[in-house]
Design an enzyme around this catalytic site. Structure first.
Site, PDB file in Angstrom:
ATOM      1  N   HIS C  70       0.840  -1.205   0.000  1.00 42.01           N
ATOM      2  CA  HIS C  70       0.000   0.000   0.000  1.00 42.01           C
ATOM      3  C   HIS C  70       0.874   1.254   0.000  1.00 42.01           C
ATOM      4  N   ASP C  99       7.202  21.312 -26.692  1.00 42.77           N
ATOM      5  CA  ASP C  99       7.102  19.982 -26.096  1.00 42.77           C
ATOM      6  C   ASP C  99       8.097  19.929 -24.947  1.00 42.77           C
ATOM      7  N   TRP C 135       6.994   0.183   3.946  1.00 35.04           N
ATOM      8  CA  TRP C 135       7.525   0.910   2.787  1.00 35.04           C
ATOM      9  C   TRP C 135       8.890   1.509   3.102  1.00 35.04           C
ATOM     10  N   SER C 163      13.421   5.920 -13.660  1.00 34.62           N
ATOM     11  CA  SER C 163      12.316   6.634 -14.282  1.00 34.62           C
ATOM     12  C   SER C 163      12.187   8.043 -13.712  1.00 34.62           C
ATOM     13  N   SER C 164      12.256   8.152 -12.393  1.00 34.48           N
ATOM     14  CA  SER C 164      12.108   9.476 -11.787  1.00 34.48           C
ATOM     15  C   SER C 164      13.245  10.395 -12.179  1.00 34.48           C
ATOM     16  N   HIS C 247      12.992  11.791   3.539  1.00 38.09           N
ATOM     17  CA  HIS C 247      12.367  13.051   3.899  1.00 38.09           C
ATOM     18  C   HIS C 247      12.197  13.985   2.701  1.00 38.09           C
ATOM     19  N   GLU C 249      11.743  13.120  -0.116  1.00 43.14           N
ATOM     20  CA  GLU C 249      10.662  12.476  -0.860  1.00 43.14           C
ATOM     21  C   GLU C 249       9.287  13.019  -0.462  1.00 43.14           C
ATOM     22  N   TYR C 251       8.566  15.905   0.509  1.00 43.43           N
ATOM     23  CA  TYR C 251       8.369  17.217  -0.103  1.00 43.43           C
ATOM     24  C   TYR C 251       8.266  17.104  -1.617  1.00 43.43           C
ATOM     25  N   SER C 262      -1.434  26.940  -5.724  1.00 41.97           N
ATOM     26  CA  SER C 262      -1.097  28.337  -6.011  1.00 41.97           C
ATOM     27  C   SER C 262      -1.625  28.789  -7.367  1.00 41.97           C
ATOM     28  N   HIS C 296      14.663  13.118  11.874  1.00 48.40           N
ATOM     29  CA  HIS C 296      13.479  13.252  12.747  1.00 48.40           C
ATOM     30  C   HIS C 296      12.574  12.027  12.658  1.00 48.40           C
ATOM     31  N   HIS C 297      12.872  11.130  11.718  1.00 50.90           N
ATOM     32  CA  HIS C 297      12.146   9.855  11.691  1.00 50.90           C
ATOM     33  C   HIS C 297      12.804   8.838  12.616  1.00 50.90           C
ATOM     34  N   THR C 322       6.675  27.018   5.396  1.00 53.69           N
ATOM     35  CA  THR C 322       5.367  26.447   5.077  1.00 53.69           C
ATOM     36  C   THR C 322       4.263  27.385   5.546  1.00 53.69           C
ATOM     37  N   LYS C 325       3.607  29.998   3.090  1.00 48.63           N
ATOM     38  CA  LYS C 325       2.734  29.551   2.006  1.00 48.63           C
ATOM     39  C   LYS C 325       1.271  29.606   2.418  1.00 48.63           C
ATOM     40  N   ARG C 444       1.520   1.423  14.984  1.00 49.60           N
ATOM     41  CA  ARG C 444       1.133   1.221  13.583  1.00 49.60           C
ATOM     42  C   ARG C 444       1.626  -0.133  13.112  1.00 49.60           C
TER      43      ARG C 444
HETATM   44  C1  HEA Z   1       0.104   9.194  -0.852  1.00 51.54           C
HETATM   45  C2  HEA Z   1       0.081   8.098  -0.328  1.00 51.54           C
HETATM   46  C3  HEA Z   1      -1.063   7.414   0.357  1.00 51.54           C
HETATM   47  C4  HEA Z   1      -2.411   7.435   0.095  1.00 51.54           C
HETATM   48  C5  HEA Z   1      -3.147   8.183  -0.991  1.00 51.54           C
HETATM   49  C6  HEA Z   1      -3.028   6.588   1.083  1.00 51.54           C
HETATM   50  C7  HEA Z   1      -4.402   6.327   1.145  1.00 51.54           C
HETATM   51  C8  HEA Z   1      -5.000   5.581   2.140  1.00 51.54           C
HETATM   52  N1  HEA Z   1      -4.366   4.945   3.184  1.00 51.54           N
HETATM   53 FE1  HEA Z   1      -2.377   4.847   3.493  1.00 51.54          FE
HETATM   54  N2  HEA Z   1      -0.376   4.768   3.796  1.00 51.54           N
HETATM   55  C9  HEA Z   1       0.588   5.393   3.059  1.00 51.54           C
HETATM   56  C10 HEA Z   1       0.372   6.261   2.019  1.00 51.54           C
HETATM   57  C11 HEA Z   1      -0.869   6.554   1.477  1.00 51.54           C
HETATM   58  N3  HEA Z   1      -2.066   6.075   1.906  1.00 51.54           N
HETATM   59  C12 HEA Z   1       1.887   5.048   3.539  1.00 51.54           C
HETATM   60  C13 HEA Z   1       3.224   5.548   2.994  1.00 51.54           C
HETATM   61  C14 HEA Z   1       1.688   4.173   4.604  1.00 51.54           C
HETATM   62  C15 HEA Z   1       2.742   3.529   5.479  1.00 51.54           C
HETATM   63  C16 HEA Z   1       3.012   2.151   5.029  1.00 51.54           C
HETATM   64  C17 HEA Z   1       3.903   1.466   5.975  1.00 51.54           C
HETATM   65  O1  HEA Z   1       3.626   1.471   7.187  1.00 51.54           O
HETATM   66  O2  HEA Z   1       4.911   0.918   5.523  1.00 51.54           O
HETATM   67  C18 HEA Z   1       0.253   4.027   4.746  1.00 51.54           C
HETATM   68  C19 HEA Z   1      -0.348   3.244   5.729  1.00 51.54           C
HETATM   69  C20 HEA Z   1      -1.708   3.177   5.936  1.00 51.54           C
HETATM   70  C21 HEA Z   1      -2.315   2.577   7.073  1.00 51.54           C
HETATM   71  C22 HEA Z   1      -1.589   1.987   8.252  1.00 51.54           C
HETATM   72  C23 HEA Z   1      -1.309   0.576   8.021  1.00 51.54           C
HETATM   73  C24 HEA Z   1      -0.542  -0.001   9.145  1.00 51.54           C
HETATM   74  O3  HEA Z   1       0.168   0.715   9.839  1.00 51.54           O
HETATM   75  O4  HEA Z   1      -0.669  -1.208   9.317  1.00 51.54           O
HETATM   76  C25 HEA Z   1      -3.681   2.686   6.900  1.00 51.54           C
HETATM   77  C26 HEA Z   1      -4.675   2.205   7.854  1.00 51.54           C
HETATM   78  O5  HEA Z   1      -5.735   2.661   7.936  1.00 51.54           O
HETATM   79  C27 HEA Z   1      -3.896   3.348   5.652  1.00 51.54           C
HETATM   80  C28 HEA Z   1      -5.142   3.643   5.114  1.00 51.54           C
HETATM   81  C29 HEA Z   1      -5.328   4.365   3.940  1.00 51.54           C
HETATM   82  C30 HEA Z   1      -6.638   4.609   3.368  1.00 51.54           C
HETATM   83  C31 HEA Z   1      -7.938   4.127   3.930  1.00 51.54           C
HETATM   84  C32 HEA Z   1      -6.422   5.360   2.233  1.00 51.54           C
HETATM   85  C33 HEA Z   1      -7.482   5.880   1.306  1.00 51.54           C
HETATM   86  O6  HEA Z   1      -7.302   7.239   1.120  1.00 51.54           O
HETATM   87  C34 HEA Z   1      -7.453   5.124   0.008  1.00 51.54           C
HETATM   88  C35 HEA Z   1      -8.680   5.463  -0.793  1.00 51.54           C
HETATM   89  C36 HEA Z   1      -8.602   4.936  -2.195  1.00 51.54           C
HETATM   90  C37 HEA Z   1      -9.284   3.871  -2.673  1.00 51.54           C
HETATM   91  C38 HEA Z   1     -10.145   3.040  -1.812  1.00 51.54           C
HETATM   92  C39 HEA Z   1      -9.175   3.475  -4.080  1.00 51.54           C
HETATM   93  C40 HEA Z   1     -10.059   4.387  -4.848  1.00 51.54           C
HETATM   94  C41 HEA Z   1     -10.764   3.892  -5.974  1.00 51.54           C
HETATM   95  C42 HEA Z   1     -11.925   3.248  -5.991  1.00 51.54           C
HETATM   96  C43 HEA Z   1     -12.554   2.669  -4.808  1.00 51.54           C
HETATM   97  C44 HEA Z   1     -12.603   3.128  -7.249  1.00 51.54           C
HETATM   98  C45 HEA Z   1     -12.902   1.707  -7.535  1.00 51.54           C
HETATM   99  C46 HEA Z   1     -13.214   1.609  -8.925  1.00 51.54           C
HETATM  100  C47 HEA Z   1     -13.115   0.504  -9.632  1.00 51.54           C
HETATM  101  C48 HEA Z   1     -12.524  -0.727  -9.034  1.00 51.54           C
HETATM  102  C49 HEA Z   1     -13.564   0.479 -11.025  1.00 51.54           C
HETATM  103  N4  HEA Z   1      -2.689   3.655   5.084  1.00 51.54           N
HETATM  104  C1  HEA Z   2       3.405  15.072   1.873  1.00 47.77           C
HETATM  105  C2  HEA Z   2       4.093  14.571   2.754  1.00 47.77           C
HETATM  106  C3  HEA Z   2       4.524  15.161   4.065  1.00 47.77           C
HETATM  107  C4  HEA Z   2       4.638  16.479   4.471  1.00 47.77           C
HETATM  108  C5  HEA Z   2       4.362  17.727   3.676  1.00 47.77           C
HETATM  109  C6  HEA Z   2       5.102  16.431   5.818  1.00 47.77           C
HETATM  110  C7  HEA Z   2       5.350  17.571   6.587  1.00 47.77           C
HETATM  111  C8  HEA Z   2       5.966  17.568   7.819  1.00 47.77           C
HETATM  112  N1  HEA Z   2       6.290  16.455   8.561  1.00 47.77           N
HETATM  113 FE1  HEA Z   2       5.871  14.527   8.063  1.00 47.77          FE
HETATM  114  N2  HEA Z   2       5.735  12.615   7.442  1.00 47.77           N
HETATM  115  C9  HEA Z   2       5.320  12.166   6.220  1.00 47.77           C
HETATM  116  C10 HEA Z   2       4.907  12.956   5.175  1.00 47.77           C
HETATM  117  C11 HEA Z   2       4.905  14.345   5.191  1.00 47.77           C
HETATM  118  N3  HEA Z   2       5.237  15.145   6.244  1.00 47.77           N
HETATM  119  C12 HEA Z   2       5.325  10.738   6.161  1.00 47.77           C
HETATM  120  C13 HEA Z   2       4.945   9.884   4.969  1.00 47.77           C
HETATM  121  C14 HEA Z   2       5.778  10.305   7.394  1.00 47.77           C
HETATM  122  C15 HEA Z   2       5.919   8.875   7.916  1.00 47.77           C
HETATM  123  C16 HEA Z   2       6.888   8.035   7.231  1.00 47.77           C
HETATM  124  C17 HEA Z   2       6.856   6.666   7.811  1.00 47.77           C
HETATM  125  O1  HEA Z   2       7.413   6.475   8.905  1.00 47.77           O
HETATM  126  O2  HEA Z   2       6.257   5.762   7.190  1.00 47.77           O
HETATM  127  C18 HEA Z   2       6.044  11.515   8.169  1.00 47.77           C
HETATM  128  C19 HEA Z   2       6.563  11.479   9.459  1.00 47.77           C
HETATM  129  C20 HEA Z   2       7.015  12.603  10.118  1.00 47.77           C
HETATM  130  C21 HEA Z   2       7.816  12.555  11.293  1.00 47.77           C
HETATM  131  C22 HEA Z   2       8.339  11.293  11.996  1.00 47.77           C
HETATM  132  C23 HEA Z   2       7.334  10.774  12.929  1.00 47.77           C
HETATM  133  C24 HEA Z   2       7.742   9.500  13.531  1.00 47.77           C
HETATM  134  O3  HEA Z   2       7.826   8.501  12.815  1.00 47.77           O
HETATM  135  O4  HEA Z   2       7.976   9.498  14.736  1.00 47.77           O
HETATM  136  C25 HEA Z   2       8.061  13.859  11.661  1.00 47.77           C
HETATM  137  C26 HEA Z   2       8.868  14.268  12.834  1.00 47.77           C
HETATM  138  O5  HEA Z   2       9.377  15.301  12.904  1.00 47.77           O
HETATM  139  C27 HEA Z   2       7.408  14.691  10.671  1.00 47.77           C
HETATM  140  C28 HEA Z   2       7.429  16.084  10.684  1.00 47.77           C
HETATM  141  C29 HEA Z   2       6.911  16.884   9.676  1.00 47.77           C
HETATM  142  C30 HEA Z   2       6.992  18.339   9.682  1.00 47.77           C
HETATM  143  C31 HEA Z   2       7.575  19.191  10.749  1.00 47.77           C
HETATM  144  C32 HEA Z   2       6.393  18.757   8.518  1.00 47.77           C
HETATM  145  C33 HEA Z   2       6.259  20.191   8.063  1.00 47.77           C
HETATM  146  O6  HEA Z   2       6.619  20.318   6.709  1.00 47.77           O
HETATM  147  C34 HEA Z   2       4.877  20.728   8.270  1.00 47.77           C
HETATM  148  C35 HEA Z   2       4.870  22.242   8.171  1.00 47.77           C
HETATM  149  C36 HEA Z   2       3.498  22.820   8.190  1.00 47.77           C
HETATM  150  C37 HEA Z   2       2.910  23.481   9.192  1.00 47.77           C
HETATM  151  C38 HEA Z   2       3.570  23.631  10.514  1.00 47.77           C
HETATM  152  C39 HEA Z   2       1.514  24.011   9.070  1.00 47.77           C
HETATM  153  C40 HEA Z   2       1.390  25.362   8.468  1.00 47.77           C
HETATM  154  C41 HEA Z   2       2.148  26.413   9.144  1.00 47.77           C
HETATM  155  C42 HEA Z   2       1.624  27.510   9.731  1.00 47.77           C
HETATM  156  C43 HEA Z   2       0.176  27.792   9.712  1.00 47.77           C
HETATM  157  C44 HEA Z   2       2.587  28.491  10.284  1.00 47.77           C
HETATM  158  C45 HEA Z   2       2.568  28.715  11.728  1.00 47.77           C
HETATM  159  C46 HEA Z   2       2.768  27.499  12.511  1.00 47.77           C
HETATM  160  C47 HEA Z   2       3.532  27.390  13.606  1.00 47.77           C
HETATM  161  C48 HEA Z   2       4.616  28.325  13.987  1.00 47.77           C
HETATM  162  C49 HEA Z   2       3.268  26.243  14.519  1.00 47.77           C
HETATM  163  N4  HEA Z   2       6.777  13.910   9.761  1.00 47.77           N
HETATM  164 CU   LIG Z   3      10.279  13.625   7.356  1.00 45.20          CU
END
Ligand code: HEA
Ligand code: HEA
Ligand SMILES: [Cu+2]
Ligand code: CUA
Lengths: 325, 381, 526
Positions: C70, C99, C135, C163-164, C247, C249, C251, C262, C296-297, C322, C325, C444
């Site tokens: 997933h 293009d 993942w 690819s990326s 990390h 990634e 962003y 925007s 921080h992870h 952020t 923004k 989790r």
């Molecule tokens: C951008 C990335 C992304 C997106 C979009 C989502 C989307 C969703 N994610 Fe997840 N998620 C992750 C990234 C993402 N996730 C990652 C990185 C992890 C961590 C993995 C790890 O621990 O290693 C995670 C883990 C994670 C967990 C924790 C699992 C665990 O710790 O064991 C859960 C549990 O609720 C969850 C739920 C969901 C759900 C309900 C959605 C929903 O938003 C999904 C909704 C979408 C659909 C249901 C499909 C839509 C389409 C249809 C239904 C149309 C059907 C049509 C036909 C078949 C013709 N996700």
């Molecule tokens: C799109 C993806 C995305 C984005 C944008 C962010 C944004 C941020 N993330 Fe997140 N993060 C993930 C995706 C993302 N993260 C994923 C996938 C994981 C889990 C990976 C895994 O373990 O599987 C994760 C996990 C993760 C962790 C590790 C948690 C843990 O495993 O223990 C931490 C810890 O610092 C963190 C921090 C942050 C911070 C500080 C931001 C900041 O960029 C957020 C900044 C934004 C704001 C703060 C809000 C707006 C600001 C204001 C309105 C200004 C004023 C505010 C103040 C002064 C408070 N993230």
């Molecule tokens: Cu991070």
């Protein structure tokens, strides 16, 4: 080639017609990757008596991939010769090559980063020094850290069976390191010669470049030929050195982290030298056989030479951090 | 006390009682929505910090969303407004860069202090070495004060509850056979490591979470005056049964702790005595079944049918040469999930489980293994 | 030189052999939607199993495979390709280029994706099952203790990286080299800016990921000890290398989303973006900071306290750019004349929910507090707020916004709005309760949980089905639009839309800007 059509501010950008190249390259790449993965799995998890087709898949895929790449470059070269490439398009190629090399730099960065992390932090921690590992003595009693690591933690506690964590393989370190050892016999130390060879090949490559800029094809061919030859010598010496490491020094991939980082860094570097040398060789053949390249249009050579210089710079870092320090 | 709570929940007097007992000692609580303040000083500090940052975020959120919704409501085209054209204002932009920066500094100061107290691992009165295994914990009371006690702590919830053939108990999945027992009021240092993959030792009420990394020892500590049972779980994905390796810590008065320790020491002496004993096939089979279910079932299946590991039923090893079987049981198969159980279960248990594997699941080898055989095999290597 | 004033070729060959940025963009978009469904299907299995305590549907090993796939499929298959698709469609039109810079390579970067994901999905049927190590594939669970399919996983990651990298090089070359005369950097639409920076991040970190999996490969098959203490390595080394990629990634996932928002908010506010320059600087600062916060992870792995503090402070700093923004978007709406068509609704949804996710991110960045949050459902809630309500919502907004331009037909507005509201409610129902269970102590990646967490998990599962089902509406709406939507011929489509892509005819012809357009300085950026 500068802008030829003064009436329009920009030249037309050549957008190629549809092409089968990408799909063919995909088939080749995916097949060879699938084959390579299967080969490794056969090796580690498979039954040695069971025949598999992994090598066949791999080689077919690789051949097809290489053939496609060859065709791809041929098409690109022909388009250029046919004058379809505007200066703007050429700049796209320049940018492409530049960022490709940048990505390669980052690839090496990962391994150098690993090396620094292991040498400066992990090693001491395993020996119970520093904030990260003051209690590790409980696990690796008697382990003392030095770089190059001539005794793995596993050996320090008396072998895999004696280590407190699950036995996850055996890591037997080398008895001699690759570091510079004997000041009197410095001339016998291969890495030094390799450094000299590779550095001078960068110079010869540059002279070849000057040659083509002057329109002097003979000069270009000769110096490019020397560059390629130096590359080959380098690779030959590198093979000799690996043999020495394996046979005489006991330094292998299994020699703990020292062997791991040593072979990973020098191995990938060697592979890049091979690629760069092949690229230069192709440019040489293009010039000798095809009489291609002119003094103001020789991007294929330039791109390869940048790559060559990059490989050279990586070696300088390798020489410093893997062999000397 | 713990006994009573269990009785009550068995009666299933409904959610009211559940809630009441939850207040008493259940952790986590039913439908708990916030972090527990915990029972340690550090835990309370962390909780306060959590509430402060949460509060700041909520306030900023209300501000930002307030302005946004005001605008959504009043500055909509359907109200006939004409759009303004202003953009860019250096003052405003500097303001909203600098103000958050200072808010962050405000958060960073208490955060730094709390972090430093988490890292203050010195001057502990008791050291416990915690080792994560797939999928259980081992606790070793280090020898400094003559404790010299070590044991494994396994999930106690039966498969029947997990696979829904029996009603689930109150502490479903959060119960173990041997809890970690700690004395109240003393600073305890945990030395945390792992045997195979990375695990993480987490007990929310003690505010301790530290990864158990194979080959490295991490430190953490706790001190609480509040006796009680605190439950946690492994918090790092460690393979198939990551969800089934709970942690239970029983904090008791120091006197009670001493009794417990003495009891454990006596138990271990008893086992030593058992080593010399000869067992009958039936005795071994009975013990062996229990050991199998606790230690092997997860990988080799309830009926020896296999799973993560190969089938035991009709296995060439279990129906083959005895010493080969012992070898695998004691030393495992390096590089696979099959661990060296020689260091995890005692010789009596090993003898029993090997006997069990050779005679259960239709293997009917008829031979039996005595503890002394295990001992000899270990010595012979 | 070929004559470009013709339409696309017919048949399958058009797609297989194309060099046209619009065709390639279309393929990326459909592919990513297919992957969204696949990843969504895995998520539905996860949520179905977690509907109640106890093991009902799948066994624990398979559950872990679902979690892993997933995460991988959503991140690498759904989100990233969807934004690359958007970039392919829009960047040439936005900067007035004929293009992409390197069209054949463009086609190649797309076509290696589908077989790679096929390979990845096929690991489900291999002996020992699919990768089940999350993942983030931490060693040694992903090396010594991994199933054999890990080798195929490793090579898949290599190809995805390739690819990326090629896709990004193409975008960089296009933006740097193919802007129409007068289209200076500071006049580019913000979407182009955010993508340029994203592409830079990709070229910088994908090779590092390749390095990480290569070290795994060596440890598994060739006896090296990068991640094994017994040989002098360290399992935590893997985490450092992974998160150095990981990390940035996140962003990479969110910056293009920022770009989309925007573009759309000013359009429906009928007012220029409040601070263009500061948006550019903020994006760059986020990108820069993303390189120095990775650990921080890893607050709980046992780093020395100095490292812990450094990474905490650096991470907290990201809130500043952020915030710039978020404040900019709100101020853009301020005193505009807003209307609330579907794209705008999704952008407002984005704004609210992403900010909440950002706040929880900030909470996670506070190291001592993260000791309690880490690897709990609080983290899951955090990243779904930023990734689903952030990236997916903005991607949805983008499709509604540009679809009329792409196919010359208008989607069904009522259905779009319904889609938004069901999504919005379903999303919050799914992920808001996860904050609670996480704070209460639910780890989790577990297939079964204590009874105390039952109610919130049930809510979460119901929400997930609702959110998932709402995507059917989306799919239907898009297909119905393409097939039989009400034709639009107005070049602008939206009266507030600004930018070069709105100056070409609707639907956008197969080839645009074969001769560079004149960039009107007044309307340079939107
Ligand atoms: C951008 C990335 C992304 C997106 C979009 C989502 C989307 C969703 N994610 Fe997840 N998620 C992750 C990234 C993402 N996730 C990652 C990185 C992890 C961590 C993995 C790890 O621990 O290693 C995670 C883990 C994670 C967990 C924790 C699992 C665990 O710790 O064991 C859960 C549990 O609720 C969850 C739920 C969901 C759900 C309900 C959605 C929903 O938003 C999904 C909704 C979408 C659909 C249901 C499909 C839509 C389409 C249809 C239904 C149309 C059907 C049509 C036909 C078949 C013709 N996700
Ligand atoms: C799109 C993806 C995305 C984005 C944008 C962010 C944004 C941020 N993330 Fe997140 N993060 C993930 C995706 C993302 N993260 C994923 C996938 C994981 C889990 C990976 C895994 O373990 O599987 C994760 C996990 C993760 C962790 C590790 C948690 C843990 O495993 O223990 C931490 C810890 O610092 C963190 C921090 C942050 C911070 C500080 C931001 C900041 O960029 C957020 C900044 C934004 C704001 C703060 C809000 C707006 C600001 C204001 C309105 C200004 C004023 C505010 C103040 C002064 C408070 N993230
Ligand atoms: Cu991070
Ligand atoms: Cu042990 Cu998770």
């Amino acid at each position: 080639m500068s802008s030829q059509t003064p009436t329009s501010e920009y030249e037309t950008y050549y957008v190629p017609e549809k092409s089968k190249l990408a799909v063919c390259a995909t088939i080749g790449l995916v097949l060879s990757i699938y084959g390579a993965a299967s080969i490794m799995n056969d090796m580690t998890f498979g039954d040695p008596n069971e025949p598999t087709s992994s090598w066949t898949i791999f080689l077919c895929g690789l051949f097809f991939f290489m053939a496609t790449l060859f065709g791809w470059f041929r098409v690109t070269i022909r388009e250029n010769i046919a004058g379809m490439n505007s200066a703007q398009l050429k700049k796209s190629y320049v940018l492409g090559m530049f960022w490709f090399i940048f990505s390669e730099v980052m690839f090496f960065f990962a391994f150098f980063g690993a090396l620094f992390y292991v040498r400066n932090l992990v090693g001491p921690w395993l020996a119970g020094e520093g904030d990260g590992g003051r209690m590790n003595g409980l696990l690796w009693e008697g382990f003392e850290y030095a770089w190059p690591m001539m005794q793995t933690p596993q050996e320090a506690v008396g072998g895999a069976a004696a280590q407190t964590m699950a036995n996850n393989g055996s890591f037997t370190s080398a008895h001699t390191s690759m570091a510079f050892a004997d000041a009197h016999a410095w001339y016998k130390w291969l890495p030094l010669w390799n450094t000299i060879i590779l550095l001078s090949s960068s110079v010869t490559c540059h002279i070849a470049h000057l040659g083509i800029l002057d329109g002097n094809r003979t000069k270009f061919n000769i110096w490019l030929g020397i560059t390629v030859a130096l590359g080959m010598i380098f690779l030959g010496l590198q093979v000799a050195e690996y043999k020495e490491a394996y046979v005489h020094f006991g330094l292998t991939l299994n020699s703990g982290i020292y062997g791991s980082t040593f072979f990973m860094l020098t191995g990938f570097h060697g592979f890049h030298v091979f690629m760069g040398m092949t690229m230069l060789l192709i440019q040489l053949l293009r010039s000798v056989i095809g009489k291609q390249f002119t003094s103001d249009d020789h991007f294929g050579f330039e791109a390869s030479s940048w790559y060559w210089h990059f490989v050279d710079v990586v070696w300088v870092f390798l020489f410093l951090f893997v062999y000397i320090l | 006390m713990c006994f009573n709570a269990k009785r009550l929940s068995k009666l299933a007097l409904g959610p009211v009682l559940m809630l009441l007992s939850a207040f008493a000692l259940a952790n986590p609580e039913v439908n708990q929505v916030n972090m527990a303040p915990g029972v340690t000083e550090v835990g309370k500090e962390i909780y306060d910090l959590h509430m402060i940052i949460l509060g700041i975020c909520v306030v900023i959120g209300i501000g930002v969303f307030g302005v946004m919704f005001y605008s959504i409501f009043y500055h909509r085209k359907s109200r006939g407004v004409t759009p303004a054209t202003f953009h860019e204002s250096t003052q405003v932009e500097i303001l909203w860069t600098v103000v958050p920066f200072f808010i962050l500094i405000g958060m960073a100061i208490p955060a730094t202090n709390t972090l430093l107290s988490i890292y203050d691992n010195d001057d502990a009165e008791l050291d416990v070495l915690i080792t994560g295994y797939q999928w259980k914990w081992k606790y070793e009371y280090l020898n400094e004060n003559g404790e010299n006690v070590s044991f494994f702590s396994n999930l106690r919830t039966p498969q029947s509850e997990i696979y829904n053939t029996e009603a689930k108990g109150e502490h479903y999945l959060l119960e173990v056979d041997n809890p970690l027992v700690l004395p109240a009021g003393k600073k305890v240092r945990f030395l945390i490591t792992a045997n195979d993959v990375i695990h993480s030792w987490w007990v929310p009420h003690l505010a301790v979470k530290k990864d158990a990394v194979p080959g490295f020892i991490n430190e953490a500590w706790t001190r609480t005056d509040q006796t009680g049972i605190y439950r946690g779980q492994c918090a790092e994905l460690c393979g198939k049964d990551h969800g089934f390796m709970p942690i239970v810590v029983n904090v008791v008065e120091p006197a009670e702790y001493d009794d417990w320790l003495a009891g454990k020491q006596a138990e271990q002496a008893e086992i030593a005595a058992l080593m010399a004993q000869e067992f009958t096939l039936d005795e071994l089979m009975e013990r062996g079944e229990a050991v199998y279910q606790r230690n092997c079932l997860a990988c080799h299946g309830a009926n020896g049918e296999g799973g993560v590991g190969p089938a035991i039923a009709a296995s060439a090893v279990a129906t083959g040469d005895l010493s080969g079987h012992l070898e695998i049981g004691i030393n495992g198969v390096p590089g696979t999930a099959m661990q060296a159980f020689g260091g995890q279960i005692n010789d009596v248990e090993m003898a029993a489980v090997i006997t069990y594997q050779r005679n259960a699941f239709g293997n009917n080898m008829g031979d039996l293994v005595q503890p002394i055989d295990v001992f000899n095999h270990k010595k012979g290597q | 030189m070929g004559d470009h004033h013709h339409g696309p070729a017919k048949g399958l060959g058009r797609w297989l052999f194309t060099t046209n940025h619009k065709d390639i963009g279309t393929m990326y978009l459909w592919f990513s939607f297919a992957m969204f469904i696949l990843g969504g299907a895995f998520a539905m299995i996860i949520r179905a199993e977690l509907f109640q305590p106890g093991m009902q549907l799948v066994d624990p090993a398979f559950f872990n495979q679902m979690t892993t796939l997933h995460g991988l499929v959503m991140v690498f298959g759904a989100i990233m390709p969807s934004f690359v698709g958007l970039a392919n469609w829009l960047i040439p039109m936005m900067i007035g280029a004929p293009d992409m810079a390197l069209p054949r390579m463009n086609n190649w970067s797309f076509w290696i994706l589908p077989p790679t994901f096929l390979l990845l999905a096929s690991t489900l049927f291999m002996e020992g099952g699919a990768p089940a190590f999350g993942w983030t594939f931490y060693a040694p669970l992903s090396t010594t203790y991994a199933p054999p399919s890990v080798t195929f996983f490793i090579f898949s990651v290599h190809i995805l990286g390739l690819s990326s990298i090629m896709g990004s090089i193409n975008i960089i070359a296009t933006v740097m080299n193919m802007r129409a005369p007068g289209m200076t950097y500071m006049k580019m639409p913000l979407f182009v800016w955010t993508w340029l920076i994203t592409a830079f991040l990709l070229v910088a970190v994908m090779p590092v990921l390749a390095g990480a999996v290569t070290m795994m490969l060596m440890d598994i098959h060739f006896g090296t000890s990068f991640f094994s203490a017994a040989g002098g390595g360290d399992p935590v080394l893997f985490q450092h290398v992974f998160w150095f990629f990981g990390h940035p990634e996140v962003y990479i996932i969110i910056l293009p989303a920022f770009g989309v928002v925007s573009q759309i908010i000013p359009a429906f506010s009928r007012k220029p973006l409040f601070g263009y320059d500061s948006m550019v600087y903020a994006t760059s600062s986020i990108a820069f900071l993303s390189f120095i916060v990775w650990a921080h992870h890893m607050y709980t792995v046992g780093m020395p306290v100095a490292g812990e503090l450094f990474f905490m402070y650096a991470t907290m700093l990201i809130a500043v750019p952020t915030g710039v923004k978020v404040f900019n978007w709100v101020t853009t709406m301020w005193r505009g004349a807003m209307t609330f068509e579907t794209p705008m609704l999704f952008c407002i949804g984005f704004l609210v929910l992403f900010t909440i996710g950002g706040f929880t991110g900030l909470m996670l960045s506070i190291a001592p507090a993260d000791f309690q949050y880490h690897d709990s459902y609080f983290v899951v809630a955090h990243f779904h707020y930023v990734m689903v309500a952030g990236a997916v919502f903005s991607m949805t907004a983008a499709v509604y916004f540009w679809l009329p331009k792409w196919c010359g037909r208008m989607y069904n507005e009522a259905m779009g709005k319904t889609h938004f509201w069901i999504s919005f409610i379903g999303f919050n129902l799914t992920f808001f309760p996860q904050h609670f269970v996480g704070l209460a102590g639910m780890p989790r990646r577990i297939p079964d949980y204590a009874l105390q967490f039952a109610d919130f998990n049930m809510m979460s599962s119901i929400g997930a089905f609702i959110y998932g089902a709402s995507q059917i509406l989306f799919l239907y709406n898009v297909i119905a639009t393409i097939v039989a939507g009400k034709p639009v011929s107005d070049e602008k489509v939206w009266d507030g839309a600004e930018g070069l892509e709105w100056t070409v005819p609707t639907p956008a012809p197969y080839h645009t800007f074969e001769t560079p357009p004149k960039v009107d300085p007044a309307h340079a950026h939107s």
